[in-house]
Structure formats: structure tokens, C-alpha cells
Design a protein around this motif. Structure first.
Motif, PDB file in Angstrom:
ATOM      1  N   SER A 191      29.816  67.536  57.997  1.00 43.75           N
ATOM      2  CA  SER A 191      28.704  67.171  57.122  1.00 43.75           C
ATOM      3  C   SER A 191      28.893  65.848  56.412  1.00 43.75           C
ATOM      4  N   THR A 197      25.787  62.892  57.325  1.00 44.02           N
ATOM      5  CA  THR A 197      25.096  62.345  56.153  1.00 44.02           C
ATOM      6  C   THR A 197      23.628  62.076  56.460  1.00 44.02           C
ATOM      7  N   GLN A 200      21.772  65.301  56.456  1.00 43.99           N
ATOM      8  CA  GLN A 200      21.529  65.828  55.115  1.00 43.99           C
ATOM      9  C   GLN A 200      20.227  65.276  54.538  1.00 43.99           C
ATOM     10  N   PRO A 204      17.520  68.732  54.615  1.00 43.50           N
ATOM     11  CA  PRO A 204      18.347  69.164  53.474  1.00 43.50           C
ATOM     12  C   PRO A 204      18.481  70.674  53.358  1.00 43.50           C
ATOM     13  N   PHE A 208      25.327  72.892  55.581  1.00 43.62           N
ATOM     14  CA  PHE A 208      26.258  71.810  55.902  1.00 43.62           C
ATOM     15  C   PHE A 208      27.679  72.239  55.568  1.00 43.62           C
TER      16      PHE A 208
END
Length: 459
Positions: A191, A197, A200, A204, A208
Motif C-alpha cells: 500500500s 499510493t 489509495q 480509498p 490497504f
């Protein structure tokens, strides 16, 4: 009863009614309650059942509560009749939607996880059967979602006031008070890397994990991880210290890139999950100027051999997406950021001008991963930026120009750059053919424009 196998959709997404051929004579009847090849061809998921349960109901009026479980199941009856009621308890627009049907030996229903299932026996001596794809356990029951039988949209044939109902089923919350069943989400390993990244920011809501959360090289830890909320696995974890893999890092490279990937493949297979895996141009020797997805492996380095081995393992999964990429640029340490720092500090690096390829921007790679899972058949796909093929020198020069330090980059050859150092052999040509990717409807960013945007956003 029907003489033709039929599968019908319903108002609840994923809930399917299956009409089963029942063959009878003077001895009784016979049916194929689960026939994988025939049913999957008609749209029933290949849900890989592992446990079969039977519930005998002595009297008409026995009513079982609305339970949404963390697995898929195929429900039917062996004898008698039931009135079945299904309520979508999953978070989303269809939450609370009801479907009802009478089940006889000639009708079954496929119930996806998160959809509440209830029934009422209409005949004495009814035997209700359900085939599930996870083993029942007390821990699993803690993840059920329940709703009260008195749903306003369910018309029970036999009044609930006179029905046989357990105390637990009488006390479940009304539909208005139910906390919705959380829909499955992607699990993303690695993650904190460049791709992790980017993911993410893009998804979202995903789960993760980094190495502190899940060490993918530990087979027992991967097997014990709670995959019950997973919709897929996106493997963004990798050992990328290419030069170190030629020496003391060789074992660690293999452990992460091959053994770790194999552990995730085992988990994906066990839990029926698609797996997205990130591959590399290093699986090739660079002798071709443009690499297609079906080019035979010919790695030059220990890192390349590990990535090729991982691709072979991932390829054994029916639902796999191997994204082969090169020259990844995202958040964190990478070539572009290094060149920007050198430009800003007045350095004058020598950069190789005889290795050719295209940059891949991590946010573009993340978009491609999601696009392919939703819009493409499983398989291997090349994913990089589009546009012209460039050298590392070309990229460095573009960065220096953008930072107002034009003319401070000099050319060097791969051999000159590697002299006196322990470096892994690199493919001279890393450009990947994007024809297959474009055919899925995905439009990669142009490499030059992507670099300009990246540099403009870089802090």
C-alpha cells in the motif's frame, strides 16, 4: 416442474432463480441440483461450493429468519415446498429490495453473499438444502447481517403470529434499523509503494495493507488473513531493488516477488478472487524493439527471472490480470524525482542514452488495473504511457529543461555507466505494444504530456 434448465435474473443484482429439470417415473424422481458446466454456461457463478447443509422442517409454518451470510449459496428443497424470501442487505441503491418465490424440487435460487435469505415451510416434512462456498464457523456467524421477518414488502403465506419461529429470529432489527452488509472491496498489498499510493487516491474504500499488516512471504499469515470482505486482490507489493538482487538481495527478491506472489495466488484460488499482478519489461531480454504480451520470457537478471516466475504462477489462476509495465513514476523515490533534485541543485549527471522505452505513471497504471478488471477478459496486458519511445537521457533532459536547467545532462552508454559497479543487466529495448490494451477501450496518457503534468504537480 420443467424439462429445461433455465436461469432468470431478479430485481436483486446477483440473485438468480434456477428452474431445474426433474425426471420422474414410478419409482420417484431425479434431478441435478448443482451441475457446474450447464449452470455456469447459463450465468450462475462458478461459486465453488465446499459444504452442503440440510434443514428438516417437521411442520408447515416453520419460518427461518432473514440472514445475510459472508458466502454465496445455492438453496433448494429435496422434499416438500417452501416460500422463499430474499432481501438485499448490502450497502447500496438496492438495499431493502425484496424478491419472493416458491421453491419445489424443480426450482433453486442462487443467493450472493450479503443478500438476506429466509423461508417458510409450506408442507410438513420439508427438507431444505443449501450449498455454500465457505465452511461454517462460529467466527463466520459473527459476520452475519440480520433483518426481522416482518418486512413490509413480504407477504408470508402463513401468518407469522402462528408460525414456528426461533426467539433469535423474532428479535432481529427491522429493515429500517439494519446496518447494511459491507460490500466486498479490493485488498491492495504494497500500500505504501508508488502504485499502492495511487490506488489509495483512486479507491480509498479498499483494504490497504503493507508488510507490517500482511507479510506476503509468510504463507501461514496469508492463509490466515481475513479475506471475507475481499472482492479481488491487487498485488502492488514487489522487491524492486534490481541491482541488489544480483548480490545479497537475491533471496529477498525471490521471496517477495515469487514466493509472496504464490501465496497470494493460493489465497485467490481458495477464496475465488481475481488477482491483479504487476509485471515488468525485465521478463524480456530487450532484443526486440517492441514487446507483445505473448513474447516468450528471456530475462537477463535475477530480478527479471523472479518477475517471469511470478507471471507463470499467476497465470495458473482462471481470473488473473497481469499488467506488464516499465519505468514506473509515482509518489516516492523514482528516476524523474532524482533528475529534478539534481537539476535543482546544479548537478550535471551522465545518463544512459542506449536504453529505450516509455514511462508509466502510477496513477495511469492504477486506472488501467480497475478498467481491465471491469471491462476486459482475464489475461496479460501491456500497460505504459503512449506516444514516442524515448531513452533515459531523453527523459532526464526533459526534466532538466522543465526545471530551467537545460543543457546540464550529458550522454553515456550502459557499459560506461555500469563500469566498476554491481549492476543488473537491463533490456536495451523496453517499449511495450499497447494494441491489446487500447482494444479494451482504455486510453493511456501520452508520455510527454504525462511527464509535464507530473512535474507540474510535483512538490
Amino acid at each position: 416442474m420443467t424439462n429445461e434448465l433455465r436461469v432468470s435474473t431478479t430485481d436483486i443484482p446477483g440473485l438468480l432463480v434456477v428452474d431445474l429439470p426433474v425426471h420422474g417415473d414410478s419409482r420417484g424422481w431425479f434431478k441435478e441440483n448443482w451441475q457446474r458446466d450447464k449452470m455456469t454456461a447459463l450465468g450462475v457463478p462458478d461459486f465453488q461450493p465446499v459444504q452442503n447443509n440440510m434443514s428438516f422442517n417437521a411442520d408447515a409454518g416453520v419460518t427461518r429468519g432473514i440472514h445475510a451470510e459472508p458466502w454465496d449459496k445455492l438453496v433448494s428443497v429435496a422434499t416438500g415446498r417452501v416460500f422463499g424470501a430474499w432481501v438485499d442487505l448490502r450497502a447500496g441503491e438496492t438495499f431493502g429490495t425484496v424478491v419472493t418465490a416458491e421453491l419445489t424440487p424443480g426450482r433453486a435460487v442462487f443467493v450472493p453473499r450479503g443478500v438476506g435469505n429466509a423461508y417458510q415451510a409450506l408442507d410438513p416434512g420439508t427438507c431444505y438444502s443449501y450449498l455454500v462456498n465457505e465452511h461454517w464457523s462460529a467466527d463466520a456467524k459473527a459476520k452475519y447481517t440480520f433483518a426481522n421477518l416482518r418486512h413490509p414488502d413480504i407477504r408470508w403465506p402463513l401468518p407469522l403470529d402462528g408460525a414456528t419461529i426461533s426467539e433469535a429470529d423474532r428479535s432481529h432489527p427491522s429493515i429500517a434499523d439494519v446496518v447494511p452488509f459491507r460490500r466486498p472491496r479490493p485488498v491492495v498489498t504494497g500500500s505504501n509503494g508508488q502504485l499502492g499510493t495511487a490506488l489509495q487516491a483512486l479507491i480509498p474504500e479498499a483494504i490497504f495493507v503493507d508488510r507490517a499488516d500482511l507479510d506476503i512471504t509468510d504463507a501461514d499469515a496469508v492463509a490466515a488473513f481475513d479475506w471475507s470482505e475481499a472482492s479481488c486482490i491487487i498485488n502492488a507489493a514487489a522487491w524492486t531493488a534490481v541491482d541488489a538482487a544480483e548480490g545479497e538481495g537475491r533471496a529477498a527478491c525471490w521471496a517477495v516477488n515469487v514466493a509472496g506472489t504464490a501465496n497470494l495466488v493460493a489465497a485467490a484460488r481458495r477464496h475465488r478472487l481475481p488477482l491483479v499482478h504487476i509485471s515488468s519489461d525485465y521478463v524480456f531480454d530487450g532484443s526486440r524493439e517492441l514487446h507483445t504480451e505473448d513474447e516468450p520470457f528471456a530475462p537477463l537478471s535475477a530480478y527479471g527471472a523472479a518477475k517471469a516466475a511470478a507471471d507463470a504462477v499467476v497465470g495458473t489462476l482462471p481470473r488473473h490480470y497481469i499488467l506488464r509495465t516499465s519505468w514506473v513514476i509515482g509518489e516516492g523515490s523514482n528516476f524523474v524525482r532524482t533528475m529534478a533534485r539534481l537539476a535543482d541543485t546544479g548537478a550535471s549527471p551522465a545518463v544512459v542514452d542506449d536504453q529505450f522505452g516509455r514511462l508509466t505513471f502510477a496513477d495511469d497504471l492504477a486506472r488501467a488495473a480497475l478498467h481491465l478488471m471491469h471491462h476486459a477478459e482475464p489475461g496479460t496486458y501491456n500497460v505504459t504511457s503512449d506516444g514516442g519511445v524515448v531513452s533515459w537521457f531523453d527523459v532526464a533532459q526533459a526534466v532538466f529543461e522543465a526545471r530551467g536547467a537545460a543543457g546540464q545532462v550529458s550522454r553515456t552508454s550502459t557499459e560506461e555507466f555500469a563500469a566498476g559497479k554491481l549492476t543488473a543487466p537491463r533490456p536495451r529495448h523496453s517499449a511495450l505494444d499497447l494494441t491489446k490494451l487500447r482494444a479494451t477501450g482504455f486510453v493511456p496518457v501520452d508520455g510527454g504530456e504525462g511527464l509535464r503534468q507530473y512535474l507540474a504537480a510535483m512538490t
